[in-house]
Design an enzyme around this catalytic site. Sequence first.
Site, PDB file in Angstrom:
ATOM      1  N   LYS A   1       0.835  -1.200   0.000  1.00  0.00           N
ATOM      2  CA  LYS A   1       0.000   0.000   0.000  1.00  0.00           C
ATOM      3  C   LYS A   1       0.878   1.262   0.000  1.00  0.00           C
ATOM      4  CE  LYS A   1      -3.741  -2.392   2.482  1.00  0.00           C
ATOM      5  NZ  LYS A   1      -4.641  -2.378   3.672  1.00  0.00           N
TER       6      LYS A   1
ATOM      7  N   TYR B   1     -12.060  -3.044  -3.293  1.00  0.00           N
ATOM      8  CA  TYR B   1     -12.632  -3.088  -1.941  1.00  0.00           C
ATOM      9  C   TYR B   1     -14.161  -3.121  -1.947  1.00  0.00           C
ATOM     10  CZ  TYR B   1      -8.140  -2.467   0.426  1.00  0.00           C
ATOM     11  OH  TYR B   1      -6.873  -2.651   0.928  1.00  0.00           O
TER      12      TYR B   1
ATOM     13  N   PHE C   1     -15.282   3.240   6.981  1.00  0.00           N
ATOM     14  CA  PHE C   1     -13.930   3.624   6.563  1.00  0.00           C
ATOM     15  C   PHE C   1     -13.702   3.433   5.066  1.00  0.00           C
ATOM     16  CE2 PHE C   1     -13.728  -0.748   8.293  1.00  0.00           C
ATOM     17  CZ  PHE C   1     -13.219  -1.442   7.197  1.00  0.00           C
TER      18      PHE C   1
ATOM     19  N   ARG D   1      -1.192 -14.732   4.218  1.00  0.00           N
ATOM     20  CA  ARG D   1      -1.929 -13.994   5.254  1.00  0.00           C
ATOM     21  C   ARG D   1      -1.225 -14.111   6.613  1.00  0.00           C
ATOM     22  NH1 ARG D   1      -6.402 -10.577   4.278  1.00  0.00           N
ATOM     23  NH2 ARG D   1      -7.471 -11.401   6.097  1.00  0.00           N
TER      24      ARG D   1
ATOM     25  N   THR E   1      -5.064  -7.764  10.712  1.00  0.00           N
ATOM     26  CA  THR E   1      -5.384  -6.478  10.073  1.00  0.00           C
ATOM     27  C   THR E   1      -4.879  -5.291  10.886  1.00  0.00           C
ATOM     28  OG1 THR E   1      -7.363  -7.490   9.143  1.00  0.00           O
ATOM     29  CG2 THR E   1      -7.287  -5.088   9.156  1.00  0.00           C
TER      30      THR E   1
ATOM     31  N   ARG F   1       3.076  -6.880   9.220  1.00  0.00           N
ATOM     32  CA  ARG F   1       2.418  -5.779   9.954  1.00  0.00           C
ATOM     33  C   ARG F   1       2.910  -5.698  11.393  1.00  0.00           C
ATOM     34  NH1 ARG F   1      -3.504  -7.255   7.545  1.00  0.00           N
ATOM     35  NH2 ARG F   1      -3.483  -5.966   5.667  1.00  0.00           N
TER      36      ARG F   1
ATOM     37  N   ASN G   1      -1.703  -0.050   7.140  1.00  0.00           N
ATOM     38  CA  ASN G   1      -1.132  -1.329   7.552  1.00  0.00           C
ATOM     39  C   ASN G   1      -0.269  -1.995   6.466  1.00  0.00           C
ATOM     40  OD1 ASN G   1      -3.208  -2.142   5.927  1.00  0.00           O
ATOM     41  ND2 ASN G   1      -4.329  -3.274   7.502  1.00  0.00           N
TER      42      ASN G   1
ATOM     43  N   HIS H   1      -1.582  -5.537   1.531  1.00  0.00           N
ATOM     44  CA  HIS H   1      -2.824  -6.297   1.357  1.00  0.00           C
ATOM     45  C   HIS H   1      -2.498  -7.693   0.863  1.00  0.00           C
ATOM     46  CE1 HIS H   1      -6.742  -7.584  -0.154  1.00  0.00           C
ATOM     47  NE2 HIS H   1      -6.089  -7.975  -1.238  1.00  0.00           N
TER      48      HIS H   1
ATOM     49  N   GLU I   1      -9.247 -10.780  -7.432  1.00  0.00           N
ATOM     50  CA  GLU I   1      -8.361  -9.621  -7.319  1.00  0.00           C
ATOM     51  C   GLU I   1      -7.284  -9.609  -8.404  1.00  0.00           C
ATOM     52  OE1 GLU I   1      -9.053  -9.020  -2.502  1.00  0.00           O
ATOM     53  OE2 GLU I   1      -7.174  -9.902  -3.196  1.00  0.00           O
TER      54      GLU I   1
HETATM   55  P1  RTP Z   1      -6.494  -6.390   3.501  1.00  0.00           P
HETATM   56  O1  RTP Z   1      -7.759  -6.740   2.742  1.00  0.00           O
HETATM   57  O2  RTP Z   1      -5.992  -5.006   3.193  1.00  0.00           O
HETATM   58  O3  RTP Z   1      -5.434  -7.425   3.446  1.00  0.00           O
HETATM   59  O4  RTP Z   1      -6.896  -6.300   4.997  1.00  0.00           O
HETATM   60  P2  RTP Z   1      -7.711  -7.322   5.845  1.00  0.00           P
HETATM   61  O5  RTP Z   1      -8.356  -8.362   4.984  1.00  0.00           O
HETATM   62  O6  RTP Z   1      -6.801  -7.748   6.914  1.00  0.00           O
HETATM   63  O7  RTP Z   1      -8.829  -6.378   6.430  1.00  0.00           O
HETATM   64  P3  RTP Z   1     -10.276  -5.956   5.883  1.00  0.00           P
HETATM   65  O8  RTP Z   1     -11.211  -6.130   7.014  1.00  0.00           O
HETATM   66  O9  RTP Z   1     -10.576  -6.611   4.582  1.00  0.00           O
HETATM   67  O10 RTP Z   1     -10.070  -4.418   5.659  1.00  0.00           O
HETATM   68  C1  RTP Z   1      -9.415  -3.953   4.530  1.00  0.00           C
HETATM   69  C2  RTP Z   1      -8.553  -2.787   4.890  1.00  0.00           C
HETATM   70  O11 RTP Z   1      -9.357  -1.713   5.360  1.00  0.00           O
HETATM   71  C3  RTP Z   1      -8.642  -0.968   6.321  1.00  0.00           C
HETATM   72  N1  RTP Z   1      -9.397  -0.907   7.556  1.00  0.00           N
HETATM   73  N2  RTP Z   1      -9.525   0.184   8.235  1.00  0.00           N
HETATM   74  N3  RTP Z   1     -11.298   0.415  11.345  1.00  0.00           N
HETATM   75  C4  RTP Z   1     -10.637   0.851  10.315  1.00  0.00           C
HETATM   76  O12 RTP Z   1     -10.321   2.001  10.167  1.00  0.00           O
HETATM   77  C5  RTP Z   1     -10.249  -0.117   9.305  1.00  0.00           C
HETATM   78  N4  RTP Z   1     -10.560  -1.394   9.280  1.00  0.00           N
HETATM   79  C6  RTP Z   1     -10.017  -1.915   8.173  1.00  0.00           C
HETATM   80  C7  RTP Z   1      -7.322  -1.653   6.574  1.00  0.00           C
HETATM   81  O13 RTP Z   1      -6.309  -0.987   5.796  1.00  0.00           O
HETATM   82  C8  RTP Z   1      -7.549  -3.043   6.023  1.00  0.00           C
HETATM   83  O14 RTP Z   1      -6.367  -3.642   5.577  1.00  0.00           O
END
Ligand code: RTP
Length: 155
Positions: free
Chosen positions: A16, A56, A64, A92, A98, A109, A119, A122, A133
């Site tokens: 990112k 997304y 968010f 992962r 996350t 991370r 973070n 992705h 994706e």
């Molecule tokens: P990613 O898709 O980026 O690998 O992350 P992830 O599956 O671990 O998390 P996900 O729940 O899919 O969320 C995607 C991205 O959104 C941002 N996020 N911000 N509370 C918040 O402000 C918040 N929660 C999630 C993070 O950048 C996350 O990687």
Amino acid sequence: AGQTTMQMERTFIAIKPDGTNRGLIGEIIARFEKKGYKLVAMKAVKPSKELAETHYDALKEKPFFGPLVEFICSGLVIAMVWEGTGVVKTGRQMIGATNPLESAPGTIRGDLGIDVGRNVIHGSDAVETAEREIGIWFKPEELVDWDQTVKQWIY
Ligand code: RTP
């Protein structure tokens, strides 16, 4: 005879804008290389809003979502496809939880970040998600078919 044409598992990994800004590209690529995974596609992009929103899409109802899309479009993203046994799940695990405050030391991370909105990286969360994706970020001809024979014994 010999080599089968079995399709190995693939995952989509993106560094990112915070990760690229902080000079973490080499560090992150090195971890996937050293683990033993094979790089099959990579490009540097400043994503369009449409691309980020499509990527997304599953999060579009989240509060968010807007800031997240804006952040992803704010700078350089390194988009990659990595291939190998169990690469989606293990990728992962290498990335970590996350929220970087909850991701274990030793993970990307856990070692390199402290902010959930910044973070670093992705990684696809399932094989089907990875296929979706990869299709969003890459054209089929951008996935390189190359031979890693010299190092095959590592895997
Ligand atoms: P990613 O898709 O980026 O690998 O992350 P992830 O599956 O671990 O998390 P996900 O729940 O899919 O969320 C995607 C991205 O959104 C941002 N996020 N911000 N509370 C918040 O402000 C918040 N929660 C999630 C993070 O950048 C996350 O990687």
